[in-house]
Design a protein around this motif. Structure first.
Motif, PDB file in Angstrom:
ATOM      1  N   THR A 299       0.852  -1.288  -0.112  1.00  0.00           N
ATOM      2  CA  THR A 299      -0.096  -0.065   0.083  1.00  0.00           C
ATOM      3  C   THR A 299       0.782   1.220   0.079  1.00  0.00           C
ATOM      4  OG1 THR A 299      -0.105  -0.034   2.532  1.00  0.00           O
ATOM      5  CG2 THR A 299      -1.982  -1.276   1.168  1.00  0.00           C
ATOM      6  N   THR A 300       2.140   1.143   0.528  1.00  0.00           N
ATOM      7  CA  THR A 300       3.073   2.392   0.284  1.00  0.00           C
ATOM      8  C   THR A 300       3.379   2.545  -1.032  1.00  0.00           C
ATOM      9  OG1 THR A 300       3.863   1.952   2.507  1.00  0.00           O
ATOM     10  CG2 THR A 300       5.235   3.399   1.157  1.00  0.00           C
ATOM     11  N   ALA A 301       3.909   1.656  -1.781  1.00  0.00           N
ATOM     12  CA  ALA A 301       3.945   1.992  -3.363  1.00  0.00           C
ATOM     13  C   ALA A 301       2.801   1.957  -3.973  1.00  0.00           C
ATOM     14  CB  ALA A 301       4.658   0.584  -3.736  1.00  0.00           C
ATOM     15  N   LEU A 302       1.735   1.646  -3.654  1.00  0.00           N
ATOM     16  CA  LEU A 302       0.357   1.894  -4.714  1.00  0.00           C
ATOM     17  C   LEU A 302      -0.162   3.366  -4.333  1.00  0.00           C
ATOM     18  CD1 LEU A 302      -1.964   0.709  -5.891  1.00  0.00           C
ATOM     19  CD2 LEU A 302      -2.745   0.025  -3.648  1.00  0.00           C
ATOM     20  N   LEU A 303       0.311   3.875  -3.050  1.00  0.00           N
ATOM     21  CA  LEU A 303      -0.318   5.206  -2.851  1.00  0.00           C
ATOM     22  C   LEU A 303      -0.266   6.533  -4.106  1.00  0.00           C
ATOM     23  CD1 LEU A 303      -1.963   7.064  -1.075  1.00  0.00           C
ATOM     24  CD2 LEU A 303       0.349   7.390   0.317  1.00  0.00           C
TER      25      LEU A 303
ATOM     26  N   PRO B 234      -0.879   4.455   4.227  1.00  0.00           N
ATOM     27  CA  PRO B 234      -0.508   3.048   4.267  1.00  0.00           C
ATOM     28  C   PRO B 234      -0.273   2.414   5.720  1.00  0.00           C
ATOM     29  CG  PRO B 234       0.690   4.514   2.819  1.00  0.00           C
ATOM     30  CD  PRO B 234      -0.265   5.348   3.512  1.00  0.00           C
ATOM     31  N   GLY B 235      -0.494   1.421   5.922  1.00  0.00           N
ATOM     32  CA  GLY B 235      -0.197   0.720   7.243  1.00  0.00           C
ATOM     33  C   GLY B 235       1.134   0.675   7.921  1.00  0.00           C
ATOM     34  N   ALA B 236       2.053   0.527   6.954  1.00  0.00           N
ATOM     35  CA  ALA B 236       3.409   0.389   7.348  1.00  0.00           C
ATOM     36  C   ALA B 236       3.766   0.967   8.510  1.00  0.00           C
ATOM     37  CB  ALA B 236       4.340   0.235   6.314  1.00  0.00           C
ATOM     38  N   PRO B 237       3.553   2.490   8.438  1.00  0.00           N
ATOM     39  CA  PRO B 237       4.312   3.263   9.702  1.00  0.00           C
ATOM     40  C   PRO B 237       3.831   3.148  10.921  1.00  0.00           C
ATOM     41  CG  PRO B 237       3.617   4.578   7.563  1.00  0.00           C
ATOM     42  CD  PRO B 237       2.874   3.163   7.499  1.00  0.00           C
ATOM     43  N   PHE B 238       2.588   2.358  11.272  1.00  0.00           N
ATOM     44  CA  PHE B 238       2.035   2.160  12.225  1.00  0.00           C
ATOM     45  C   PHE B 238       2.533   0.958  13.220  1.00  0.00           C
ATOM     46  CE2 PHE B 238      -1.280   4.354   9.850  1.00  0.00           C
ATOM     47  CZ  PHE B 238      -1.446   5.297  10.697  1.00  0.00           C
ATOM     48  N   TYR B 239       3.436   0.438  12.636  1.00  0.00           N
ATOM     49  CA  TYR B 239       4.092  -0.770  13.056  1.00  0.00           C
ATOM     50  C   TYR B 239       5.413  -0.439  13.827  1.00  0.00           C
ATOM     51  CZ  TYR B 239       0.610  -3.888  10.875  1.00  0.00           C
ATOM     52  OH  TYR B 239      -0.426  -4.356  10.237  1.00  0.00           O
ATOM     53  N   ALA B 240       5.594  -0.961  15.109  1.00  0.00           N
ATOM     54  CA  ALA B 240       6.986  -0.861  15.781  1.00  0.00           C
ATOM     55  C   ALA B 240       7.737  -1.896  15.295  1.00  0.00           C
ATOM     56  CB  ALA B 240       6.532  -1.042  17.272  1.00  0.00           C
ATOM     57  N   GLY B 241       7.487  -3.062  14.655  1.00  0.00           N
ATOM     58  CA  GLY B 241       8.259  -3.985  14.428  1.00  0.00           C
ATOM     59  C   GLY B 241       8.107  -4.210  12.867  1.00  0.00           C
ATOM     60  N   THR B 242       8.341  -5.260  12.460  1.00  0.00           N
ATOM     61  CA  THR B 242       7.959  -5.615  11.013  1.00  0.00           C
ATOM     62  C   THR B 242       6.634  -5.322  10.629  1.00  0.00           C
ATOM     63  OG1 THR B 242       9.477  -7.460  11.055  1.00  0.00           O
ATOM     64  CG2 THR B 242       8.276  -7.445   9.137  1.00  0.00           C
TER      65      THR B 242
ATOM     66  N   THR C  49       0.491  -4.999   3.456  1.00  0.00           N
ATOM     67  CA  THR C  49      -0.528  -4.860   2.629  1.00  0.00           C
ATOM     68  C   THR C  49      -1.769  -3.975   3.218  1.00  0.00           C
ATOM     69  OG1 THR C  49      -1.312  -6.846   3.838  1.00  0.00           O
ATOM     70  CG2 THR C  49      -0.104  -7.266   1.956  1.00  0.00           C
ATOM     71  N   THR C  50      -1.394  -3.797   4.702  1.00  0.00           N
ATOM     72  CA  THR C  50      -2.757  -2.644   5.050  1.00  0.00           C
ATOM     73  C   THR C  50      -2.606  -1.370   4.917  1.00  0.00           C
ATOM     74  OG1 THR C  50      -1.003  -2.640   7.119  1.00  0.00           O
ATOM     75  CG2 THR C  50      -2.379  -4.505   7.062  1.00  0.00           C
ATOM     76  N   LEU C  51      -3.876  -0.851   5.319  1.00  0.00           N
ATOM     77  CA  LEU C  51      -4.173   0.665   4.965  1.00  0.00           C
ATOM     78  C   LEU C  51      -5.288   1.080   5.929  1.00  0.00           C
ATOM     79  CD1 LEU C  51      -6.854   1.229   3.246  1.00  0.00           C
ATOM     80  CD2 LEU C  51      -5.615  -0.146   1.563  1.00  0.00           C
ATOM     81  N   ARG C  52      -5.187   2.297   6.112  1.00  0.00           N
ATOM     82  CA  ARG C  52      -6.289   3.019   7.187  1.00  0.00           C
ATOM     83  C   ARG C  52      -7.003   4.099   6.356  1.00  0.00           C
ATOM     84  NH1 ARG C  52      -4.822   7.390  11.639  1.00  0.00           N
ATOM     85  NH2 ARG C  52      -5.013   8.770   9.798  1.00  0.00           N
ATOM     86  N   LEU C  53      -8.313   3.700   6.559  1.00  0.00           N
ATOM     87  CA  LEU C  53      -9.374   4.758   6.087  1.00  0.00           C
ATOM     88  C   LEU C  53     -10.113   5.562   7.126  1.00  0.00           C
ATOM     89  CD1 LEU C  53     -10.433   2.449   3.280  1.00  0.00           C
ATOM     90  CD2 LEU C  53      -9.166   4.393   2.759  1.00  0.00           C
ATOM     91  N   CYS C  54     -10.001   6.717   6.944  1.00  0.00           N
ATOM     92  CA  CYS C  54     -10.900   7.722   7.954  1.00  0.00           C
ATOM     93  C   CYS C  54     -12.176   8.076   7.299  1.00  0.00           C
ATOM     94  CB  CYS C  54     -10.186   8.841   8.418  1.00  0.00           C
ATOM     95  SG  CYS C  54     -11.114  10.116   9.351  1.00  0.00           S
TER      96      CYS C  54
END
Length: 407
Positions: free
Chosen positions: A347-351, A363-371, A375-380
């Motif tokens: 989802t980072t590359a897709l944005l 994209p969901g990646a920045p919300f993770y402390a670890g790996t 494939t995840t994303l947040r929608l408000c």
């Protein structure tokens, strides 16, 4: 020799502290800057709907305060917060099942400042902090600035796994667990009552401190309210509860608070003195006046009704917008919905490809402390009308399909 001969060839930059070099900015705010064009339908923010603010009620509260007590409203205040506001907040907290007195509370400049004060008061560089997986992004920033080692607690679609939490507490000896158990940011999920009791039991058995952040809990659309972790036996004296008016009154007021045991609350007050002396007096008095003159709960109920319609509009359109094999949750309240695309989507590359269609997500990646799960994303879903949400999801679907076609 002229003055120009002594002029520096570039602007001098003082050496930055290690914490400033190691902690990046907010990817969410970076995305908002890139997608600020008015034609973009932006599901990336975490902004409450401005048309639902009770602007007249808030303005009337300010007018009353400035007319009746201008000397007090425009003067310095105590670090702990205006007594009239702390009394009102204590009454609201007590009414929701957690007996609280005014002196149990410290008013902060938004609940984000409460997080920063706790990090200052509690964390030494190298201390371990446990967080949810994924986790509220600005909490990761606050702990990163304090030099903490952040470790994610395993869990599932319902939140943290209490057994995994206890294993980590024994192994890592953390300073605290940070959690947003109700309508979590970014996932929108809610930790069930039985898990809250289990987390409280872990805190009691293992001496774990819990920071329970609750900015969204009043925005419930369906289902029954789940009591705070802080109200469970064993956790009462080991939990810091954070609250905010940002999502229920207005974020521009920058009014939050923390409820904590005395010694920790006093340490946070000392940290606040160094940060900003006190939260703006006029904002505190206006909020207290608003609570006295208006029914905030009725206002929140109206807002939640509108937000529910917007959530439902997003749920209705997701199947047509996301690729086959995508999954998403159905939050019972709050502001966010979490989706997972099938492999090999990133989802980072897709944005950037989606933004070309004038729509955005986080994209969901920045919300993770670890790996991260890429494939995840947040929608408000609360900022746009149902019609705008429908159009935004149509654009999102076009963007995803065009990216897939070009792969």
């Amino acid at each position: 020799m002229t003055v120009a001969d002594h002029a520096p060839t570039h602007s001098p930059v003082p050496p930055l502290a290690a914490r400033a070099r190691s902690v990046g900015g907010s990817p969410v705010r970076d995305i908002l800057a890139v997608t600020a064009r008015p034609e973009v339908i932006n599901f990336a923010g975490g902004l409450p709907a401005p048309e639902l603010f009770d602007a007249e009620g808030i303005a009337a509260a300010y007018r009353a305060v400035l007319a009746e007590v201008p000397d007090r409203a425009l003067q310095y205040s105590t670090t702990e917060g205006e007594p009239v506001l702390r009394a009102a907040l204590a009454a609201r907290t007590t009414a929701r099942g957690l007996p609280t007195g005014p002196d149990d509370l410290l008013v902060t400049t938004g609940s984000q400042q409460a997080l920063s004060l706790l990090a200052t008061a509690l964390l030494e560089p190298g201390d371990t902090v446990l967080v949810e997986n994924p986790c509220y992004l600005a909490a990761l920033q606050a702990f990163g600035f304090a030099g903490a080692r952040v470790v994610a607690v395993p869990g599932d679609e319902h939140g943290v796994d209490p057994e995994a939490l206890e294993e980590l507490v024994v192994r890592e000896r953390p300073k605290l667990l940070y959690t947003v158990p109700t309508f979590q940011n970014p996932t929108g999920r809610t930790l069930p009552a039985e898990r809250r009791a289990a987390v409280a039991a872990v805190a009691a058995r293992r001496g774990l401190w819990i920071v329970e952040d609750d900015p969204y809990g009043e925005l419930r659309y369906e289902g029954e309210r789940v009591p705070w972790i802080a109200s469970h036996p064993g956790a009462e004296d080991r939990t810091v509860l954070l609250g905010s008016f940002s999502k229920v009154m207005a974020p521009g007021l920058r009014l939050g608070w923390l409820r904590a045991p005395g010694e920790l609350r006093r340490a946070c007050a000392v940290a606040k003195q160094a940060a900003d002396l006190h939260t703006p007096t006029v904002n505190q008095l206006a909020a207290a006046r608003y609570l006295a003159d208006n029914d905030l709960d009725a206002h929140v109920t109206r807002v939640a009704g509108v937000y529910r319609e917007r959530r439902d509009a997003m749920l209705a359109g997701l199947a047509g917008a996301l690729p086959e094999g995508a999954v998403w949750n159905r939050p019972e309240g709050g502001m966010f919905l979490w989706a997972r695309l099938p492999e090999p989507y990133d989802t980072t590359a897709l944005l950037p490809q989606v933004v070309r269609h004038d729509v955005a997500y986080v994209p969901g990646a920045p919300f993770y402390a670890g790996t991260p799960d890429r494939t995840t994303l947040r929608l408000c879903f609360v900022t746009q009308t149902p019609e705008e949400i429908g159009e935004g999801l149509r654009r999102l679907g076009k963007g995803v399909r065009s990216a897939s076609a070009g792969a």
